[in-house]
Scaffold this active site. Structure first.
Site, PDB file in Angstrom:
ATOM      1  N   SER A 239      63.138  70.957  22.564  1.00 50.68           N
ATOM      2  CA  SER A 239      64.215  70.227  23.218  1.00 50.68           C
ATOM      3  C   SER A 239      65.172  69.690  22.151  1.00 50.68           C
ATOM      4  O   SER A 239      65.587  70.438  21.265  1.00 50.68           O
ATOM      5  CB  SER A 239      63.619  69.119  24.092  1.00 50.68           C
ATOM      6  OG  SER A 239      64.616  68.488  24.826  1.00 50.68           O
ATOM      7  N   ASP A 471      64.012  76.765  32.943  1.00 50.42           N
ATOM      8  CA  ASP A 471      64.672  75.597  32.320  1.00 50.42           C
ATOM      9  C   ASP A 471      66.160  75.605  32.669  1.00 50.42           C
ATOM     10  O   ASP A 471      66.868  76.559  32.348  1.00 50.42           O
ATOM     11  CB  ASP A 471      64.473  75.703  30.790  1.00 50.42           C
ATOM     12  CG  ASP A 471      64.965  74.478  30.031  1.00 50.42           C
ATOM     13  OD1 ASP A 471      65.726  73.666  30.597  1.00 50.42           O
ATOM     14  OD2 ASP A 471      64.577  74.333  28.852  1.00 50.42           O
ATOM     15  N   HIS A 508      62.273  72.556  31.848  1.00 47.28           N
ATOM     16  CA  HIS A 508      62.418  72.083  30.467  1.00 47.28           C
ATOM     17  C   HIS A 508      61.136  71.417  29.951  1.00 47.28           C
ATOM     18  O   HIS A 508      60.812  71.489  28.771  1.00 47.28           O
ATOM     19  CB  HIS A 508      63.601  71.118  30.393  1.00 47.28           C
ATOM     20  CG  HIS A 508      63.943  70.722  29.007  1.00 47.28           C
ATOM     21  ND1 HIS A 508      64.323  71.638  28.058  1.00 47.28           N
ATOM     22  CD2 HIS A 508      63.932  69.518  28.387  1.00 47.28           C
ATOM     23  CE1 HIS A 508      64.542  71.018  26.919  1.00 47.28           C
ATOM     24  NE2 HIS A 508      64.310  69.732  27.086  1.00 47.28           N
TER      25      HIS A 508
HETATM   26  C1  LIG Z   1      65.838  66.212  26.552  1.00 51.04           C
HETATM   27  C2  LIG Z   1      64.808  66.018  25.556  1.00 51.04           C
HETATM   28  O1  LIG Z   1      65.075  66.055  24.385  1.00 51.04           O
HETATM   29  S1  LIG Z   1      63.193  65.757  25.932  1.00 51.04           S
HETATM   30  C3  LIG Z   1      62.887  65.554  27.607  1.00 51.04           C
HETATM   31  C4  LIG Z   1      61.457  65.749  27.767  1.00 51.04           C
HETATM   32  N1  LIG Z   1      60.993  65.339  29.018  1.00 51.04           N
HETATM   33  C5  LIG Z   1      60.706  64.057  29.263  1.00 51.04           C
HETATM   34  O2  LIG Z   1      60.923  63.139  28.501  1.00 51.04           O
HETATM   35  C6  LIG Z   1      60.025  63.816  30.562  1.00 51.04           C
HETATM   36  C7  LIG Z   1      58.648  63.540  30.234  1.00 51.04           C
HETATM   37  N2  LIG Z   1      57.756  64.017  31.248  1.00 51.04           N
HETATM   38  C8  LIG Z   1      56.746  63.264  31.578  1.00 51.04           C
HETATM   39  O3  LIG Z   1      56.636  62.150  31.125  1.00 51.04           O
HETATM   40  C9  LIG Z   1      55.731  63.866  32.488  1.00 51.04           C
HETATM   41  O4  LIG Z   1      55.104  62.783  33.112  1.00 51.04           O
HETATM   42  C10 LIG Z   1      54.673  64.683  31.711  1.00 51.04           C
HETATM   43  C11 LIG Z   1      55.322  65.956  31.176  1.00 51.04           C
HETATM   44  C12 LIG Z   1      54.104  63.888  30.560  1.00 51.04           C
HETATM   45  C13 LIG Z   1      53.531  65.026  32.630  1.00 51.04           C
HETATM   46  O5  LIG Z   1      53.995  65.821  33.688  1.00 51.04           O
HETATM   47  P1  LIG Z   1      53.020  66.080  34.940  1.00 51.04           P
HETATM   48  O6  LIG Z   1      51.615  66.088  34.472  1.00 51.04           O
HETATM   49  O7  LIG Z   1      53.489  67.301  35.640  1.00 51.04           O
HETATM   50  O8  LIG Z   1      53.185  64.780  35.788  1.00 51.04           O
HETATM   51  P2  LIG Z   1      54.469  64.180  36.479  1.00 51.04           P
HETATM   52  O9  LIG Z   1      55.002  63.086  35.628  1.00 51.04           O
HETATM   53  O10 LIG Z   1      55.409  65.239  36.913  1.00 51.04           O
HETATM   54  O11 LIG Z   1      53.799  63.550  37.770  1.00 51.04           O
HETATM   55  C14 LIG Z   1      52.722  62.637  37.669  1.00 51.04           C
HETATM   56  C15 LIG Z   1      53.166  61.233  37.936  1.00 51.04           C
HETATM   57  O12 LIG Z   1      54.038  61.186  39.069  1.00 51.04           O
HETATM   58  C16 LIG Z   1      53.457  60.447  40.129  1.00 51.04           C
HETATM   59  N3  LIG Z   1      53.820  61.160  41.334  1.00 51.04           N
HETATM   60  C17 LIG Z   1      53.594  62.449  41.635  1.00 51.04           C
HETATM   61  N4  LIG Z   1      54.147  62.748  42.816  1.00 51.04           N
HETATM   62  C18 LIG Z   1      54.721  61.627  43.270  1.00 51.04           C
HETATM   63  C19 LIG Z   1      55.460  61.315  44.446  1.00 51.04           C
HETATM   64  N5  LIG Z   1      55.731  62.228  45.368  1.00 51.04           N
HETATM   65  N6  LIG Z   1      55.912  60.057  44.596  1.00 51.04           N
HETATM   66  C20 LIG Z   1      55.680  59.111  43.652  1.00 51.04           C
HETATM   67  N7  LIG Z   1      54.989  59.365  42.519  1.00 51.04           N
HETATM   68  C21 LIG Z   1      54.530  60.608  42.343  1.00 51.04           C
HETATM   69  C22 LIG Z   1      51.973  60.476  39.846  1.00 51.04           C
HETATM   70  O13 LIG Z   1      51.331  59.389  40.434  1.00 51.04           O
HETATM   71  C23 LIG Z   1      51.973  60.380  38.329  1.00 51.04           C
HETATM   72  O14 LIG Z   1      52.264  59.057  37.973  1.00 51.04           O
HETATM   73  P3  LIG Z   1      51.836  58.464  36.517  1.00 51.04           P
HETATM   74  O15 LIG Z   1      52.526  59.313  35.483  1.00 51.04           O
HETATM   75  O16 LIG Z   1      52.335  57.065  36.535  1.00 51.04           O
HETATM   76  O17 LIG Z   1      50.350  58.586  36.423  1.00 51.04           O
END
Ligand SMILES: CC(=O)SCCNC(=O)CCNC(=O)[C@H](O)C(C)(C)COP(=O)(O)OP(=O)(O)OC[C@H]1O[C@@H](n2cnc3c(N)ncnc32)[C@H](O)[C@@H]1OP(=O)(O)O
Length: 527
Positions: A239, A471, A508
């Site tokens: 990224s 992405d 992404h």
């Molecule tokens: C542009 C750049 O340079 S970098 C950008 C990089 N991306 C980011 O910074 C985003 C980071 N992404 C995250 O933080 C993600 O949480 C990850 C990648 C760490 C993990 O992704 P996933 O395992 O697929 O989990 P995701 O976050 O999508 O979903 C899980 C969370 O959503 C919550 N959730 C899932 N569905 C729902 C819903 N329908 N309603 C409410 N909450 C929900 C879950 O309870 C869980 O919560 P928690 O994280 O507090 O435990």
């Protein structure tokens, strides 16, 4: 319970206790006044339709739990300000967990004319540095990540690339000494807008200068100098980290052995700039942002939350959400709401909630702007070098006095031109012919000459470029463009992998989630 008849349909019955009178809006009175003149029949119908208004509104006002939650948070933060005696304010300290810190006392001149008189870089390391310091991998972060890529003894919380780093892992700590830094402009220990300006002891806020990816890299190489590391085995990033990785190699080709860019790019394209622009705008429109001077006060948490929701839309993919949430609502037994209601809405809401007090809002603005400004094309690189040379010359000639005037020159005064902008049909196509335009080149087309020449310093560096078909923020065509531009510059050692939609629907964010393909290809490349 006393029941009222619904005004217009007469079908639904609404409990009086939740039927709070809707505020008289200008819109509704305008609507009534602009109705066509009543015929006797219409008059009769109007009477039936409007009569409930005499005793109150036609319908109850909707509830807005999402706004209530924001107000409650503001009130809590406000109360914290009042009760804290140290006047440090309610915003969090942002820095989470123990890191190592490198203080550089030498000024850092920045690409757009600003200067940091001194600065800190927060960093963490994993593995062991070998005797000749030849096994170092510099791992670059995404936009809002800290140096905490993996747990450490000092900070055992899992890092953002926990599963990718360790003995025998993609970044193999049995072989390599891995360094990850928080970028300057960030808020996790490196100098950024929430740091104190050594010149006057006040927090920089938006007196912090505009940054570029290259500025961040120069600061990282000061750290390497401080650690006595002359050359990196590899520069690795995803990224924004992919941008930083490419920038490291083009700025310091002799100090970087190999390059890895995962879901990165060689220059930001208009769609990604547009998406970051909207995030910055919602944040800056939050009255609590206060032009960046919110430290010690309630931070713009609502703007941050919305910005993160928009960002999350760009981080994942439609096909993923189709599978994960489809059109399901959080509680189908309840009537629809204007606050989050569909599962995709509550998901975005949750993403915003989690983030809104964990990252400094000004850091988001500066770092995301630096991403927009990124352009490794030869023209942009030459222009930046020219500006730097001129600034250095002025500083050398005028000393400290000139330094402050150089800062004044660098402050942004752009206003929109009074003459409306006119599209220039054909200009983009012409530029493309000349090899300098942005745009999704058709598959197999030669990348713009400007980019090929800009990436020429990397022609002898083994390079791994990875992209993900799902992405939308750093689309796969940009990854192909980087790989093709490297090859066209004469690099014969470019590995390119593109994950199909079948391999990853995570858009992404695939770089954070896909250990098998992203992690596997990385491990193979590093050897
Ligand atoms: C542009 C750049 O340079 S970098 C950008 C990089 N991306 C980011 O910074 C985003 C980071 N992404 C995250 O933080 C993600 O949480 C990850 C990648 C760490 C993990 O992704 P996933 O395992 O697929 O989990 P995701 O976050 O999508 O979903 C899980 C969370 O959503 C919550 N959730 C899932 N569905 C729902 C819903 N329908 N309603 C409410 N909450 C929900 C879950 O309870 C869980 O919560 P928690 O994280 O507090 O435990």
């Amino acid at each position: 319970m006393k029941l009222q008849r619904s005004a217009l349909t007469g079908l639904r019955q609404i409990p009086a206790t939740i039927a709070s009178p809707a505020p008289k809006s200008r819109t509704s009175s305008r609507l009534i006044l602009s109705s066509p003149p009543p015929t006797p029949q219409r008059q009769q119908r109007h009477f039936h339709a409007l009569s409930p208004l005499r005793s109150g509104a036609s319908n109850p006002a909707l509830a807005f739990p999402c706004l209530d939650a924001l107000e409650t948070r503001s009130a809590k933060l406000e109360a914290t300000t009042r009760t804290r005696s140290d006047a440090s304010g309610p915003e969090p300290s942002y820095t989470v967990g123990a890191t190592q810190k490198y203080h550089c006392a030498d000024p850092l001149l920045l690409d757009w004319g600003g200067v940091l008189r001194s600065f800190d870089i927060a960093y963490e390391t994993w593995g062991s540095l070998n005797a000749d310091k030849s096994n170092v991998i510099l791992l670059h972060t995404g936009l809002s990540a800290s140096s905490h890529a993996h747990s450490t003894e000092a900070n055992p919380a899992p890092g953002w690339w926990e599963k990718f780093i360790g003995p025998g892992k993609s970044l193999d700590t049995d072989k390599y000494f891995i360094i990850c830094t928080n970028v300057i402009g960030g808020c996790y220990g490196s100098t950024g807008p929430s740091s104190v300006d050594p010149a006057d002891g006040q927090i920089y806020a938006t007196r912090f200068p505009i940054l570029t990816m290259e500025d961040m890299v120069r600061a990282q190489f000061r750290l390497l100098d401080g650690l006595g590391i002359e050359k990196l085995y590899a520069s690795v990033g995803s990224s924004m980290g992919g941008m930083l990785s490419l920038a490291s190699g083009t700025l310091f080709p002799d100090r970087v052995g190999r390059i890895v860019s995962i879901s990165g790019c060689a220059r930001s394209h208009p769609y990604s700039i547009a998406m970051r622009h909207t995030q910055r705008q919602v944040l800056m429109m939050d009255p609590n942002w206060n032009r960046g001077f919110y430290y010690g006060r309630v931070p713009p948490h609502a703007g941050m939350k919305l910005a993160r929701e928009i960002a999350t839309v760009t981080y994942r993919s439609g096909p993923e959400w189709e599978q994960r949430f489809a059109r399901r609502r959080a509680d189908p037994t309840k009537p629809p709401a204007l606050c989050p209601d569909f599962l995709i809405e509550t998901y975005l809401d949750h993403a915003g909630e989690k983030f809104c007090l964990t990252y400094d809002p000004n850091s988001l603005l500066y770092v995301s702007k630096a991403m927009d400004l990124f352009d490794l094309g030869v023209e942009a690189r030459r222009a930046a070098a020219g500006r730097r040379a001129e600034r250095e010359e002025r500083l050398a000639a005028g000393g400290e006095g000139q330094q402050s005037s150089s800062l004044a020159d660098s402050s942004c005064s752009l206003t929109l031109p009074e003459t409306p902008y006119e599209e220039q049909p054909g200009s983009v196509a012409e530029e493309a012919e000349a090899g300098s335009a942005l745009g999704a080149a058709p598959q197999g087309a030669r990348p713009p000459e400007d980019l090929i020449r800009g990436l020429a310093p990397l022609r002898d560096h083994p390079a791994l470029v990875m992209g993900v078909a799902s992405d939308i923020l750093f689309p796969a065509w940009q990854q192909r463009e980087v790989a093709e531009a490297l090859k066209a510059s004469g690099n014969r050692n470019v590995a390119y992998h593109e994950l199909s939609e079948e391999q990853s629907m995570f858009g992404h964010d695939t770089f954070l989630l896909d250990l098998k393909n992203i992690g596997g290809n990385l491990k193979n490349f590093l050897g």
